[in-house]
Each structure stands twice: as structure tokens, then as C-alpha cells.
Design an enzyme around this catalytic site. Structure first.
Site, PDB file in Angstrom:
ATOM      1  N   GLY A   1       0.776  -1.234   0.000  1.00 25.96           N
ATOM      2  CA  GLY A   1       0.000   0.000   0.000  1.00 25.96           C
ATOM      3  C   GLY A   1       0.806   1.281   0.000  1.00 25.96           C
ATOM      4  CB  SER A   2       4.259   2.261  -0.887  1.00 24.45           C
ATOM      5  OG  SER A   2       4.407   1.989  -2.259  1.00 24.45           O
TER       6      SER A   2
ATOM      7  CG  MET B   1      -1.693  -7.703  -6.925  1.00 26.72           C
ATOM      8  SD  MET B   1      -0.727  -6.949  -8.268  1.00 26.72           S
ATOM      9  CE  MET B   1       0.093  -8.410  -8.886  1.00 26.72           C
ATOM     10  NE  ARG B   2      -8.806 -10.860  -6.126  1.00 25.76           N
ATOM     11  CZ  ARG B   2      -8.521 -12.129  -6.340  1.00 25.76           C
ATOM     12  NH1 ARG B   2      -8.823 -12.693  -7.477  1.00 25.76           N
ATOM     13  NH2 ARG B   2      -7.964 -12.858  -5.402  1.00 25.76           N
TER      14      ARG B   2
ATOM     15  CG  LEU C   1     -10.918  -4.703 -11.773  1.00 28.05           C
ATOM     16  CD1 LEU C   1     -10.742  -3.215 -11.583  1.00 28.05           C
ATOM     17  CD2 LEU C   1     -11.632  -5.317 -10.576  1.00 28.05           C
TER      18      LEU C   1
ATOM     19  CG  ASN D   1      -3.683   0.064 -12.461  1.00 33.46           C
ATOM     20  OD1 ASN D   1      -3.527  -0.100 -11.236  1.00 33.46           O
ATOM     21  ND2 ASN D   1      -2.991  -0.638 -13.350  1.00 33.46           N
TER      22      ASN D   1
ATOM     23  CG  HIS E   1       1.599  -1.082 -15.407  1.00 34.11           C
ATOM     24  ND1 HIS E   1       1.382  -2.333 -14.858  1.00 34.11           N
ATOM     25  CD2 HIS E   1       2.527  -1.251 -16.385  1.00 34.11           C
ATOM     26  CE1 HIS E   1       2.137  -3.211 -15.491  1.00 34.11           C
ATOM     27  NE2 HIS E   1       2.840  -2.586 -16.415  1.00 34.11           N
TER      28      HIS E   1
ATOM     29  CB  SER F   1       1.712   4.413 -17.342  1.00 29.02           C
ATOM     30  OG  SER F   1       2.859   4.199 -18.123  1.00 29.02           O
TER      31      SER F   1
ATOM     32  CB  THR G   1     -10.207  -1.379 -20.558  1.00 30.78           C
ATOM     33  OG1 THR G   1      -8.955  -2.028 -20.826  1.00 30.78           O
ATOM     34  CG2 THR G   1     -10.163   0.063 -21.034  1.00 30.78           C
TER      35      THR G   1
ATOM     36  CG  ASP H   1      -1.161  -3.707 -16.637  1.00 30.41           C
ATOM     37  OD1 ASP H   1      -1.782  -3.221 -15.678  1.00 30.41           O
ATOM     38  OD2 ASP H   1      -0.386  -4.671 -16.521  1.00 30.41           O
TER      39      ASP H   1
HETATM   40  C1  GRF Z   1       3.247  -0.551  -7.656  1.00 31.92           C
HETATM   41  O1  GRF Z   1       4.496  -0.707  -8.282  1.00 31.92           O
HETATM   42  C2  GRF Z   1       2.172  -0.274  -8.659  1.00 31.92           C
HETATM   43  O2  GRF Z   1       2.624   0.461  -9.764  1.00 31.92           O
HETATM   44  C3  GRF Z   1       1.781  -1.666  -9.104  1.00 31.92           C
HETATM   45  O3  GRF Z   1       1.847  -2.444  -7.947  1.00 31.92           O
HETATM   46  C4  GRF Z   1       2.773  -1.856  -7.034  1.00 31.92           C
HETATM   47  C5  GRF Z   1       2.031  -1.630  -5.762  1.00 31.92           C
HETATM   48  O4  GRF Z   1       2.859  -1.163  -4.740  1.00 31.92           O
HETATM   49  N1  GRF Z   1       0.484  -1.656  -9.724  1.00 31.92           N
HETATM   50  P1  GRF Z   1       2.240  -0.554  -3.426  1.00 31.92           P
HETATM   51  O5  GRF Z   1       1.320  -1.614  -2.821  1.00 31.92           O
HETATM   52  O6  GRF Z   1       1.485   0.679  -3.802  1.00 31.92           O
HETATM   53  O7  GRF Z   1       3.416  -0.274  -2.551  1.00 31.92           O
END
Ligand code: GRF
Length: 217
Positions: free
Chosen positions: A13-14, A90-91, A93, A107, A109, A136, A141, A145
Site C-alpha cells: 500500500g505505498s 492484483m485482480r 476487473l 490504475n 502501472h 504510467s 479497461t 494494463d
Molecule cells: C506498484 O508498483 C504499482 O505500480 C503496481 O503495484 C505496485 C504496488 O505497490 N500496480 P504498493 O502496494 O502501492 O506499494
């Protein structure tokens, strides 16, 4: 009008923390109304410590992807969120989910899309011999990604880079790019109508890493 934001996470969750810290600034007109995870993600405890409404809608509690998504949609809508930011969620959608939040679902990425979709983007960038890499923010969608890219940040790939060092430098940029996008959205510098973004040039509210930023970034 205050933008009500839901953040979906699966991990540490950073990016959620970067968004929450940005939204907490007085002149940033945004309220984080829910942090929702699909598993017992480490980021939930951090969100709760920040006083945010944070909870899991566990995938394992549902017999199908559809039922789980319906519960996530209900949680987001019960919180009356205007926008949804995926932050390491990590799903994949469904089309139904993406349509439900059309123009309001974002999102981040860790690559310069359309390069390197999916996982292990830093390894892929190094293996491809890329000179630049980055992150990015895009509209979501049902294709992984995919979706229109709204903003990017670049970092150089160094000769002796490791995936870990490169990931760490990209993450610094992620923690600025996603709040910048949020600031553009809640200040009206970025609007999305019928899937088409309109961007105005201007100063973002608040500071990002202590610095005033201009939009587009
Ligand atoms: C990040 O690198 C984000 O771009 C990707 O997953 C990672 C999540 O990291 N989708 P965090 O949980 O926000 O630290």
C-alpha cells in the site's frame, strides 16, 4: 465539491499512503472514503492507522469472481466514492466493473505503457535493453494494463541496474505521479467525459514531496 475517493489495494500500500498523505493536505479537496483490499493486505493496517475506513472484501469468502466483484462494487458505492484508484490491486476487473466506473477508474502501472504490461516490469525493461523506464497512470479497461494513458514519469535505466534498484527509483516517481493525477482530478484540471480526457494547464493543489507541481506533470 470534495472528491470522494476509494482506493483498492492487495499489498503493502505505498501508493495508497502517497495518495492519503496528499489528500490530507488542507487545500486538496479530496476525502478518502474507503481503502478496500481483496485479501488481508499489509496496507490495510497502515490505512487504519491513518484513520481511514479500511477493510478487506476477501476473495476467499466468495464462490465466484462475479460475486466478489459485486461485493467490492457495493462497498465502493456504499462509501459514495466518485472515483476509484487501483493501487497495486492484483485482480483483473470484468467489463461490467469497468463500465460501472467508466471514466472514474484509474490504475498505476510500473512501466511506460504500452511497454511491459503485466508483472515483472523492471526485469522486462532491463532484459529488453530499454534506456528509459518509468510508470504510467491509465484508465482501466477489462484488458490488463490497457486503457488510455493519462500521465507518465520516466527514469533512466542505468548500465548496472538491478530490477530492485530500478523498481525503487520508479516507485519514487509513482508516489509523485499518482497524487498529481489525484490533484488534477479533484481541482478540475483533468476531466473525463465519455472516456475522453480534457486537460487544462495549471498549478496542482497542495504540494507533492514538499514541492508545488504544475499539471500536466
Ligand atoms: C506498484 O508498483 C504499482 O505500480 C503496481 O503495484 C505496485 C504496488 O505497490 N500496480 P504498493 O502496494 O502501492 O506499494
Amino acid at each position: 465539491m470534495t472528491l470522494k475517493l476509494a482506493i483498492l489495494i492487495s499489498g503493502r500500500g505505498s501508493n495508497m499512503v502517497a495518495l492519503a498523505d496528499y489528500a490530507a493536505q488542507e487545500d486538496v479537496d479530496c476525502e478518502i472514503v474507503a481503502v478496500i483490499a481483496d485479501k488481508n493486505a499489509a496496507g490495510l493496517a497502515i490505512a487504519a492507522e491513518k484513520g481511514l475506513s479500511a477493510y478487506a472484501v476477501l476473495r476467499s469468502d466468495y464462490t465466484s469472481k462475479e460475486a466478489h466483484e459485486a461485493a467490492v462494487i457495493k462497498a465502493i458505492d456504499d462509501a459514495e466514492a466518485d472515483a476509484v484508484f487501483l493501487a497495486g490491486y492484483m485482480r483483473l476487473l470484468s467489463a461490467h466493473f469497468c463500465t460501472h466506473y467508466q471514466g472514474r477508474l484509474f490504475n498505476i502501472h510500473p512501466s511506460l505503457l504500452p511497454r511491459h504490461k503485466g508483472l515483472d516490469t523492471h526485469e522486462k525493461a532491463i532484459a529488453a535493453g530499454d534506456k528509459t523506464h518509468g510508470c504510467s497512470v491509465h484508465l482501466v479497461t477489462e484488458e490488463m494494463d490497457d486503457g488510455l494513458v493519462l500521465a507518465q514519469r520516466e527514469v533512466p535505466v542505468l548500465d548496472d541496474d538491478s530490477p530492485e534498484r530500478l523498481a525503487a527509483r520508479v516507485l519514487v516517481e509513482e508516489h509523485q505521479l499518482y497524487p498529481a493525477l489525484l490533484g488534477a482530478l479533484c481541482s478540475g484540471l483533468l476531466t473525463i467525459e465519455d472516456g475522453i480526457p480534457q486537460m487544462a494547464i495549471g498549478t496542482l493543489p497542495g504540494t507533492i514531496s514538499g514541492t508545488v507541481k504544475e499539471w500536466p506533470v
